[in-house]
Structures are given as structure tokens and as C-alpha cells.
Design a protein around this motif. Structure first.
Motif, PDB file in Angstrom:
ATOM      1  N   GLY A  51     -48.436 -51.183 -43.238  1.00 18.73           N
ATOM      2  CA  GLY A  51     -48.269 -49.795 -43.645  1.00 18.73           C
ATOM      3  C   GLY A  51     -48.021 -48.897 -42.455  1.00 18.73           C
ATOM      4  N   PHE A  52     -48.254 -47.588 -42.653  1.00 13.39           N
ATOM      5  CA  PHE A  52     -47.918 -46.585 -41.641  1.00 13.39           C
ATOM      6  C   PHE A  52     -49.175 -45.915 -41.093  1.00 13.39           C
ATOM      7  CE2 PHE A  52     -44.086 -47.246 -44.029  1.00 13.39           C
ATOM      8  CZ  PHE A  52     -43.057 -47.037 -43.126  1.00 13.39           C
ATOM      9  N   VAL A  53     -49.133 -45.662 -39.768  1.00 15.49           N
ATOM     10  CA  VAL A  53     -50.222 -44.966 -39.079  1.00 15.49           C
ATOM     11  C   VAL A  53     -49.602 -43.986 -38.088  1.00 15.49           C
ATOM     12  CG1 VAL A  53     -51.886 -46.860 -39.300  1.00 15.49           C
ATOM     13  CG2 VAL A  53     -50.344 -46.764 -37.316  1.00 15.49           C
ATOM     14  N   LYS A  54     -50.390 -43.013 -37.679  1.00 10.69           N
ATOM     15  CA  LYS A  54     -49.925 -42.081 -36.650  1.00 10.69           C
ATOM     16  C   LYS A  54     -50.058 -42.719 -35.278  1.00 10.69           C
ATOM     17  CE  LYS A  54     -50.072 -37.377 -38.334  1.00 10.69           C
ATOM     18  NZ  LYS A  54     -50.596 -36.007 -38.062  1.00 10.69           N
ATOM     19  N   ASN A  55     -49.023 -42.603 -34.469  1.00 10.89           N
ATOM     20  CA  ASN A  55     -49.015 -43.300 -33.179  1.00 10.89           C
ATOM     21  C   ASN A  55     -49.969 -42.693 -32.158  1.00 10.89           C
ATOM     22  OD1 ASN A  55     -47.738 -40.962 -32.387  1.00 10.89           O
ATOM     23  ND2 ASN A  55     -45.749 -41.923 -31.973  1.00 10.89           N
ATOM     24  N   GLU A  56     -50.458 -41.478 -32.414  1.00  9.25           N
ATOM     25  CA  GLU A  56     -51.343 -40.835 -31.444  1.00  9.25           C
ATOM     26  C   GLU A  56     -52.692 -41.526 -31.314  1.00  9.25           C
ATOM     27  OE1 GLU A  56     -53.344 -37.078 -33.010  1.00  9.25           O
ATOM     28  OE2 GLU A  56     -51.628 -37.271 -34.396  1.00  9.25           O
ATOM     29  N   PHE A  57     -53.027 -42.388 -32.266  1.00  6.07           N
ATOM     30  CA  PHE A  57     -54.324 -43.063 -32.238  1.00  6.07           C
ATOM     31  C   PHE A  57     -54.246 -44.476 -31.673  1.00  6.07           C
ATOM     32  CE2 PHE A  57     -54.532 -40.079 -35.897  1.00  6.07           C
ATOM     33  CZ  PHE A  57     -55.530 -39.246 -35.407  1.00  6.07           C
ATOM     34  N   PHE A  58     -53.121 -44.803 -30.999  1.00  6.34           N
ATOM     35  CA  PHE A  58     -52.947 -46.164 -30.494  1.00  6.34           C
ATOM     36  C   PHE A  58     -52.531 -46.149 -29.025  1.00  6.34           C
ATOM     37  CE2 PHE A  58     -52.675 -46.503 -35.009  1.00  6.34           C
ATOM     38  CZ  PHE A  58     -53.201 -47.747 -35.319  1.00  6.34           C
ATOM     39  N   VAL A  59     -52.898 -47.246 -28.336  1.00  2.92           N
ATOM     40  CA  VAL A  59     -52.481 -47.409 -26.944  1.00  2.92           C
ATOM     41  C   VAL A  59     -51.602 -48.657 -26.849  1.00  2.92           C
ATOM     42  CG1 VAL A  59     -54.485 -46.256 -25.973  1.00  2.92           C
ATOM     43  CG2 VAL A  59     -54.582 -48.720 -26.394  1.00  2.92           C
ATOM     44  N   SER A  60     -50.731 -48.656 -25.856  1.00  2.00           N
ATOM     45  CA  SER A  60     -49.835 -49.791 -25.641  1.00  2.00           C
ATOM     46  C   SER A  60     -49.723 -50.048 -24.142  1.00  2.00           C
ATOM     47  CB  SER A  60     -48.452 -49.501 -26.246  1.00  2.00           C
ATOM     48  OG  SER A  60     -47.891 -48.335 -25.645  1.00  2.00           O
ATOM     49  N   GLY A  61     -48.901 -51.012 -23.771  1.00  2.00           N
ATOM     50  CA  GLY A  61     -48.678 -51.287 -22.348  1.00  2.00           C
ATOM     51  C   GLY A  61     -49.923 -51.745 -21.628  1.00  2.00           C
ATOM     52  N   GLU A  62     -50.136 -51.212 -20.436  1.00  2.00           N
ATOM     53  CA  GLU A  62     -51.269 -51.620 -19.608  1.00  2.00           C
ATOM     54  C   GLU A  62     -52.605 -51.267 -20.248  1.00  2.00           C
ATOM     55  OE1 GLU A  62     -50.835 -50.003 -15.736  1.00  2.00           O
ATOM     56  OE2 GLU A  62     -49.049 -51.201 -15.232  1.00  2.00           O
ATOM     57  N   GLU A  63     -52.640 -50.134 -20.933  1.00  2.00           N
ATOM     58  CA  GLU A  63     -53.887 -49.754 -21.618  1.00  2.00           C
ATOM     59  C   GLU A  63     -54.220 -50.763 -22.710  1.00  2.00           C
ATOM     60  OE1 GLU A  63     -54.643 -45.333 -22.247  1.00  2.00           O
ATOM     61  OE2 GLU A  63     -52.452 -45.368 -22.028  1.00  2.00           O
ATOM     62  N   ALA A  64     -53.210 -51.181 -23.429  1.00  2.00           N
ATOM     63  CA  ALA A  64     -53.431 -52.174 -24.481  1.00  2.00           C
ATOM     64  C   ALA A  64     -53.875 -53.509 -23.874  1.00  2.00           C
ATOM     65  CB  ALA A  64     -52.156 -52.359 -25.297  1.00  2.00           C
ATOM     66  N   GLN A  65     -53.296 -53.873 -22.738  1.00  2.00           N
ATOM     67  CA  GLN A  65     -53.667 -55.118 -22.082  1.00  2.00           C
ATOM     68  C   GLN A  65     -55.118 -55.106 -21.645  1.00  2.00           C
ATOM     69  OE1 GLN A  65     -51.739 -57.830 -21.920  1.00  2.00           O
ATOM     70  NE2 GLN A  65     -53.491 -58.923 -20.975  1.00  2.00           N
ATOM     71  N   ALA A  66     -55.589 -53.969 -21.175  1.00  2.00           N
ATOM     72  CA  ALA A  66     -56.988 -53.852 -20.757  1.00  2.00           C
ATOM     73  C   ALA A  66     -57.927 -54.033 -21.950  1.00  2.00           C
ATOM     74  CB  ALA A  66     -57.212 -52.496 -20.091  1.00  2.00           C
ATOM     75  N   VAL A  67     -57.540 -53.424 -23.083  1.00  2.00           N
ATOM     76  CA  VAL A  67     -58.357 -53.579 -24.297  1.00  2.00           C
ATOM     77  C   VAL A  67     -58.331 -55.032 -24.754  1.00  2.00           C
ATOM     78  CG1 VAL A  67     -58.655 -52.893 -26.696  1.00  2.00           C
ATOM     79  CG2 VAL A  67     -57.973 -51.195 -24.990  1.00  2.00           C
ATOM     80  N   ALA A  68     -57.159 -55.665 -24.679  1.00  2.00           N
ATOM     81  CA  ALA A  68     -57.017 -57.058 -25.116  1.00  2.00           C
ATOM     82  C   ALA A  68     -57.943 -57.977 -24.341  1.00  2.00           C
ATOM     83  CB  ALA A  68     -55.567 -57.499 -24.967  1.00  2.00           C
ATOM     84  N   GLU A  69     -58.017 -57.778 -23.042  1.00  2.00           N
ATOM     85  CA  GLU A  69     -58.878 -58.621 -22.218  1.00  2.00           C
ATOM     86  C   GLU A  69     -60.353 -58.424 -22.555  1.00  2.00           C
ATOM     87  OE1 GLU A  69     -57.919 -57.748 -18.204  1.00  2.00           O
ATOM     88  OE2 GLU A  69     -55.915 -58.672 -18.293  1.00  2.00           O
ATOM     89  N   GLU A  70     -60.677 -57.263 -23.035  1.00  2.00           N
ATOM     90  CA  GLU A  70     -62.075 -56.958 -23.352  1.00  2.00           C
ATOM     91  C   GLU A  70     -62.483 -57.481 -24.716  1.00  2.00           C
ATOM     92  OE1 GLU A  70     -64.971 -53.032 -23.861  1.00  2.00           O
ATOM     93  OE2 GLU A  70     -63.001 -52.847 -22.931  1.00  2.00           O
ATOM     94  N   VAL A  71     -61.611 -57.392 -25.714  1.00  2.00           N
ATOM     95  CA  VAL A  71     -62.001 -57.714 -27.088  1.00  2.00           C
ATOM     96  C   VAL A  71     -61.440 -59.048 -27.582  1.00  2.00           C
ATOM     97  CG1 VAL A  71     -62.168 -55.269 -27.630  1.00  2.00           C
ATOM     98  CG2 VAL A  71     -60.049 -56.507 -28.167  1.00  2.00           C
TER      99      VAL A  71
END
Length: 266
Positions: A51-71
Motif C-alpha cells: 500500500g501507500f505511506v508518506k515518505n517523510e516517516f522513512f529513512v533510506s541510504g546510509e541511515e537505513a543501513q545503520a538501522v538494518a545493522e541494528e535490527v
């Protein structure tokens, strides 16, 4: 790959607009894949929710990679029929366990063709990556139907825990009369059988032997008494076997008359 960053959850809608129907929810640190973009709205897939979400509530790129390593949660899936788990990442190292085909182990890291796996109780080991897969999983969104099923399962588990145990149900009290509450432990099956089971053959024989022994001892005692009385009577009437003497009673003597069975004064 993007990750949600929010306080609680973000609604996933059927279309790109706040007035569109909510079909799912994505929670903080959950991963999603971007399918398309419509202005400030992203079409995503996360788990079974699309479905659809607002992009302001998401991170990508390096920020997303940091979250990925944590969770991220890593899993080693065994391909070989049997695979040794070694103490160190070396083919000659001590074998501390064995994993079997299809088994999934929590993986800690992948390094130099070896996967470090967690075995529990603070014990770790290594499997050869040539014989195992290495996959990473991330928390994902859920549809409204999945959310409802989860809530029902959690409620059912809570109700089960809160149910009164069977033993507690047997606990009775009389609060109105002020008597002390009591609980009687029900008899076990073994106790009931022990009370109702007839005596064994060995037990019956033992009782019979004991009764026979008592009766025999009583008969022997009675024979001894009769023998003493007979000897006394024979001595008074002059029938002694030892000396052949005849004892003549004198005036005033008392003796036993074997004929009448009475003591007679002379």
C-alpha cells in the motif's frame, strides 16, 4: 530498502491519500521495499502488506543501513545432511555439536567462509559457510487481518494464564463461617489400588505360617503342663519310675487323685 521511523506505527493505505482506506500498519524500525512513488507518497511492500505511506516517516541510504545493522536477525540454514559445529573457524577445530539438514541456527556473523552461530547458554560455534545459507531478516509490517489474529492470540494466551488451575479449584473455603480454608490432596491411583487390592499369595502364606506357629507353641506349653501334673500325680501315688519306691501318704498330706482329677487330703 527503507525503514520506518516513528513513535508507534504508520498507516498503510490502499491509495495515496489520507482519506484512503487503511489496510495495514508498519511499526518503528520495520523494513519496506519501495515499489513506486507518487509525490510525497510511496507505494511499498512490507511482509504481506502492500500500500501507500508518506515518505517523510522513512529513512533510506546510509541511515537505513545503520538501522538494518541494528535490527537485522541473521539465520544460518544447514544444507548438508549433517554438519559439524566447531569451537573455532577451522576444519581441524574441536567438534562441539552437529546440525542437520534444514535446521536454522541464529547466526552472529559471516566471516572468511565461516558462520558464527549461537547455540544457547552463552555457547557459540562455527559452521562452514559452504554447507549453509546465510540470510538476514528484518521486522515487517502486518495487514489489519494479521493484526487482529495476533491480538486474539495474545488475549487467548492471557486468558489461559489467568485461568484458575485445577488444583486451586479443589481448594475450598468457608469465609462466611470464619472457618479456616482447607485443601485435601486427592488420592493417587497407586494409593487407591494399594487400599483396594487383595492380598497376594505370599502375604496370605506369611499370615498362615505365623498363626500356625503361635498355635503350635500354645499346644507345646499345654503338653508340658499336663506332663508335670501327671508326674506329680505319679509321685504321690507311688508310681515313680526312677527308684521304684512306694510313697505312703501320711495323715494330713494332700495329693492329686488321678481317677477323680481332684486334690485329696489324707
Amino acid at each position: 530498502m527503507i525503514f520506518a521511523q516513528c513513535e508507534e506505527h504508520i498507516n498503510i493505505r490502499k491509495g495515496p491519500g489520507t482519506d484512503s482506506e487503511v489496510i495495514g500498519k508498519i511499526y518503528d524500525d520495520c523494513m519496506a521495499t519501495v515499489l513506486s512513488q507518487d509525490g510525497e507518497w510511496l507505494e511499498i511492500q512490507s511482509g504481506n502488506a502492500v500500500g501507500f505511506v508518506k515518505n517523510e516517516f522513512f529513512v533510506s541510504g546510509e541511515e537505513a543501513q545503520a538501522v538494518a545493522e541494528e535490527v537485522g536477525y541473521h539465520v544460518a540454514t544447514i544444507y548438508a545432511e549433517e554438519l559439524n559445529i566447531r569451537a573455532t573457524p577451522d576444519d581441524e577445530a574441536e567438534v562441539i555439536g552437529v546440525a542437520y539438514k534444514g535446521e536454522e541456527l541464529e547466526a552472529l556473523k559471516y566471516e572468511n567462509d565461516w558462520i558464527e552461530v549461537y547455540l544457547g547458554d552463552d555457547v557459540c560455534g562455527y559452521v562452514n559457510a559452504y554447507y549453509a545459507g546465510y540470510d538476514t531478516y528484518y521486522p515487517e509490517a502486518e495487514t489489519l487481518e494479521e493484526e487482529q489474529a495476533r491480538i486474539e492470540a495474545e488475549n487467548a494466551e492471557t486468558e489461559y494464564v489467568e485461568e484458575v488451575p485445577e488444583e486451586t479449584a479443589a481448594y475450598t473455603s468457608n469465609a462466611n463461617s470464619g472457618s479456616q480454608s482447607t485443601w485435601t490432596q486427592p488420592q493417587t491411583e497407586a494409593q487407591t489400588q494399594a487400599q483396594t487390592q487383595p492380598q497376594t499369595q505370599a502375604q496370605t502364606q506369611a499370615q498362615t505360617q505365623a498363626q500356625t506357629q503361635v498355635q503350635t507353641e500354645a499346644d507345646d506349653d499345654l503338653d508340658d503342663i499336663e506332663a508335670e501334673l501327671d508326674a506329680a500325680a505319679a509321685g504321690v501315688t507311688g508310681n515313680t519310675e526312677s527308684s521304684g519306691e512306694t510313697i505312703v501318704p501320711e495323715n494330713g498330706d494332700t495329693y492329686y487323685d488321678a481317677t477323680t482329677g481332684q486334690m485329696v487330703s489324707f
